[in-house]
Design a protein around this motif. Structure first.
Motif, mmCIF file in Angstrom:
data_model
loop_
_atom_site.group_PDB
_atom_site.id
_atom_site.type_symbol
_atom_site.label_atom_id
_atom_site.label_comp_id
_atom_site.label_asym_id
_atom_site.label_seq_id
_atom_site.Cartn_x
_atom_site.Cartn_y
_atom_site.Cartn_z
ATOM 1 N N LEU A 170 0.818 -1.212 0.000
ATOM 2 C CA LEU A 170 0.000 0.000 0.000
ATOM 3 C C LEU A 170 0.853 1.263 0.000
ATOM 4 N N VAL A 171 1.913 1.264 0.797
ATOM 5 C CA VAL A 171 2.759 2.458 0.818
ATOM 6 C C VAL A 171 3.456 2.633 -0.528
ATOM 7 N N THR A 172 3.938 1.533 -1.125
ATOM 8 C CA THR A 172 4.583 1.627 -2.431
ATOM 9 C C THR A 172 3.631 2.198 -3.472
ATOM 10 N N THR A 173 2.375 1.765 -3.432
ATOM 11 C CA THR A 173 1.384 2.227 -4.405
ATOM 12 C C THR A 173 1.167 3.735 -4.314
ATOM 13 N N PHE A 174 1.172 4.281 -3.094
ATOM 14 C CA PHE A 174 0.853 5.701 -2.906
ATOM 15 C C PHE A 174 2.007 6.498 -2.291
ATOM 16 N N ALA A 175 3.235 5.973 -2.431
ATOM 17 C CA ALA A 175 4.390 6.576 -1.752
ATOM 18 C C ALA A 175 4.690 8.000 -2.215
ATOM 19 N N LYS A 176 4.340 8.324 -3.444
ATOM 20 C CA LYS A 176 4.629 9.662 -3.984
ATOM 21 C C LYS A 176 3.349 10.464 -4.212
ATOM 22 N N ASP A 177 2.278 10.044 -3.623
ATOM 23 C CA ASP A 177 0.960 10.639 -3.857
ATOM 24 C C ASP A 177 0.738 11.809 -2.897
ATOM 25 N N GLU A 178 0.607 12.995 -3.442
ATOM 26 C CA GLU A 178 0.435 14.192 -2.616
ATOM 27 C C GLU A 178 -0.913 14.227 -1.898
ATOM 28 N N ARG A 179 -1.832 13.352 -2.273
ATOM 29 C CA ARG A 179 -3.125 13.309 -1.590
ATOM 30 C C ARG A 179 -3.031 12.643 -0.226
ATOM 31 N N VAL A 180 -1.925 11.945 0.019
ATOM 32 C CA VAL A 180 -1.678 11.294 1.309
ATOM 33 C C VAL A 180 -0.904 12.253 2.196
ATOM 34 N N ILE A 181 -1.439 12.554 3.379
ATOM 35 C CA ILE A 181 -0.744 13.447 4.312
ATOM 36 C C ILE A 181 0.200 12.667 5.225
ATOM 37 N N GLY A 182 -0.044 11.350 5.372
ATOM 38 C CA GLY A 182 0.830 10.553 6.221
ATOM 39 C C GLY A 182 0.308 9.141 6.388
ATOM 40 N N TRP A 183 1.127 8.308 7.081
ATOM 41 C CA TRP A 183 0.805 6.913 7.352
ATOM 42 C C TRP A 183 0.863 6.689 8.864
ATOM 43 N N ASP A 184 -0.282 6.341 9.441
ATOM 44 C CA ASP A 184 -0.354 6.030 10.876
ATOM 45 C C ASP A 184 -0.218 4.517 10.993
ATOM 46 N N VAL A 185 0.942 4.070 11.421
ATOM 47 C CA VAL A 185 1.278 2.650 11.335
ATOM 48 C C VAL A 185 0.389 1.785 12.227
ATOM 49 N N TRP A 186 0.078 2.275 13.443
ATOM 50 C CA TRP A 186 -0.722 1.428 14.354
ATOM 51 C C TRP A 186 -1.458 2.330 15.335
ATOM 52 N N ASN A 187 -2.778 2.220 15.366
ATOM 53 C CA ASN A 187 -3.591 2.989 16.298
ATOM 54 C C ASN A 187 -3.585 2.351 17.686
ATOM 55 N N GLU A 188 -3.168 3.123 18.675
ATOM 56 C CA GLU A 188 -3.158 2.690 20.075
ATOM 57 C C GLU A 188 -2.678 1.238 20.213
ATOM 58 N N PRO A 189 -1.462 0.946 19.783
ATOM 59 C CA PRO A 189 -0.992 -0.441 19.733
ATOM 60 C C PRO A 189 -1.001 -1.159 21.078
ATOM 61 N N SER A 220 10.485 0.964 3.750
ATOM 62 C CA SER A 220 11.131 0.303 2.610
ATOM 63 C C SER A 220 10.544 0.773 1.277
ATOM 64 N N ALA A 221 9.364 1.389 1.323
ATOM 65 C CA ALA A 221 8.736 1.922 0.108
ATOM 66 C C ALA A 221 9.158 3.358 -0.173
ATOM 67 N N ASP A 222 9.992 3.926 0.676
ATOM 68 C CA ASP A 222 10.538 5.272 0.488
ATOM 69 C C ASP A 222 9.451 6.325 0.275
ATOM 70 N N PRO A 223 8.487 6.435 1.205
ATOM 71 C CA PRO A 223 7.398 7.396 1.004
ATOM 72 C C PRO A 223 7.843 8.835 1.209
ATOM 73 N N ILE A 224 7.181 9.746 0.494
ATOM 74 C CA ILE A 224 7.431 11.174 0.698
ATOM 75 C C ILE A 224 6.642 11.698 1.898
ATOM 76 N N GLN A 225 5.749 10.861 2.436
ATOM 77 C CA GLN A 225 4.915 11.275 3.561
ATOM 78 C C GLN A 225 5.507 10.730 4.878
ATOM 79 N N PRO A 226 5.202 11.394 5.983
ATOM 80 C CA PRO A 226 5.734 10.946 7.268
ATOM 81 C C PRO A 226 5.003 9.730 7.824
ATOM 82 N N LEU A 227 5.707 8.986 8.666
ATOM 83 C CA LEU A 227 5.136 7.871 9.415
ATOM 84 C C LEU A 227 4.922 8.304 10.863
#
Length: 379
Positions: A170-189, A220-227
């Motif tokens: 999923l991150v690779t698919t949208f790694a350079k997509d400006e519509r994504v503001i970020g990736w929240d890896v795990w909610n309240e883990p 590993s997908a080198d996203p332009i958005q923060p994690l």
């Protein structure tokens, strides 16, 4: 058309290895954050879905309703939405999930809204099942939310590679997509679960093993958005000696820091300043529980002054029933409605629960960064 071409190209390249990037330095994170507008939005599930599975499965996908609701969000000045995903969506229909993620972001972008995607969630039902979801339990808050990966998958180390593949694809698919503001890896883990569900034994041990691998898979997908992954309990987030193993990973791995707070404004400000002490941008990815003392009136002005992104819980009252308080799990509100709504901003038909809240959000979002506009004079 350009967005569609980019999406299709990214999908074709999803399996292609990318050079993993390092965690952003504080300077890199702050420079990226300085280029963004002040973020204000909500945790979003359409009113017609009880959880993320029902939201994104093909049979119950409802883009017309999403378009309607995000239009309401745009009208009140919201510019971001935090949206939950689920590994079962990817395992049962990866291509369909990515198409619907793309369609969601196309709708959101039309309304000038960016998306913060969540991969995993430790809250509520620990035994998720794909397919038709049960109807809401009458009078009960959030009666259909499900954990990801869930108890069985969390304890099965042999399945971790599949979870990594889900995140990386999923991150690779949208790694350079400006519509994504970020990736929240795990909610309240490190959340035990909630509701009336039995807690997963040794949950933190498993999460502490899996969480760094999920951060690595995303990087590993080198996203332009923060994690990010947000802390949510405790009183001393600025003291490493007081953090548990999971919280230490969240703080150490996040490009931008995030937290949840459902308390009075003085507690919100204390927690916000603790997070800011690390020198990184800070997002509050959950807040606003009126009956618990957390309100738009109390928290938004503080966050605006400190340039902290704000995502309240709930948007339109619907099948998640989060207008009802947490205690409805013990005493369902089947006879009377609660005195005040707990979460959510709008009725199903788009009418504001409290017009003053909508006006405040709109006023805050329209003002320059760091500026808390004065309230209009009383008539």
């Amino acid at each position: 058309m350009k967005t569609r071409i980019l999406f299709l190209a990214a999908t074709m390249l999803a399996a292609t290895p990318a050079m993993a990037r390092d965690q952003w330095t504080a300077a890199q994170a702050n420079a990226w954050h300085a280029r963004q507008p002040w973020q204000v939005g909500a945790n979003y599930t359409p009113a017609t879905a009880i959880n993320q599975l029902e939201m994104f499965q093909a049979e119950t996908w409802d883009p017309k309703r999403i378009d309607l609701e995000l239009g309401w969000a745009e009208a009140m000045g919201m510019n971001v939405m935090r949206v939950n995903l689920h590994h079962l969506l990817w395992e049962t229909d990866a291509a369909g999930l990515k198409r619907r993620m793309d369609e969601f972001m196309t709708i959101a972008a039309k309304h000038k809204i960016k998306t913060l995607w969540i991969f995993f969630d430790s809250c509520w039902d620990p035994n998720p099942v794909a397919g038709p979801q049960h109807p809401p339990i009458p009078g009960v808050h959030n009666s259909g939310s499900v954990q990801s990966p869930g108890e069985a998958r969390l304890k099965d180390v042999s399945q971790y590679g599949k979870l990594e593949a889900y995140v990386k694809d999923l991150v690779t698919t949208f790694a350079k997509d400006e519509r994504v503001i970020g990736w929240d890896v795990w909610n309240e883990p490190n959340n035990g679960g909630g509701g009336s569900y039995k807690p997963t034994k040794d949950k933190n041990k498993y999460v502490a093993t899996l969480l760094p691998r999920m951060f690595a898979a995303a990087r590993s997908a080198d996203p332009i958005q923060p994690l990010t992954s947000g802390v949510w309990i405790g009183e001393n987030w600025d003291d490493q000696s007081k953090l548990d193993a999971v919280e230490k990973i969240q703080i150490a791995e996040s490009d931008v820091l995030s937290f949840h707070d459902y308390n009075w404004p003085e507690t919100f400000e204390k927690r916000a300043r603790q997070m800011l002490s690390y020198g990184r941008p800070v997002w509050c990815t959950e807040y606003m529980a009126r009956g618990n003392g957390s309100t738009f009136d109390g928290s938004l002005p503080i966050a605006k002054k400190l340039n902290i992104a704000m995502y309240n819980w709930g948007f339109v009252d619907g099948k998640m029933q989060t207008r009802l308080p947490w205690d409805s799990w013990k005493k369902p509100y089947t006879f009377d409605e609660p005195t005040i709504w707990f979460h959510d901003i709008l009725y199903f038909d788009g009418r504001p629960y409290r017009q003053a809240e909508v006006d405040l959000i709109k006023r805050m979002s329209a003002a320059p960064k760091g500026v808390v506009p004065a309230a209009p004079a009383a008539k």
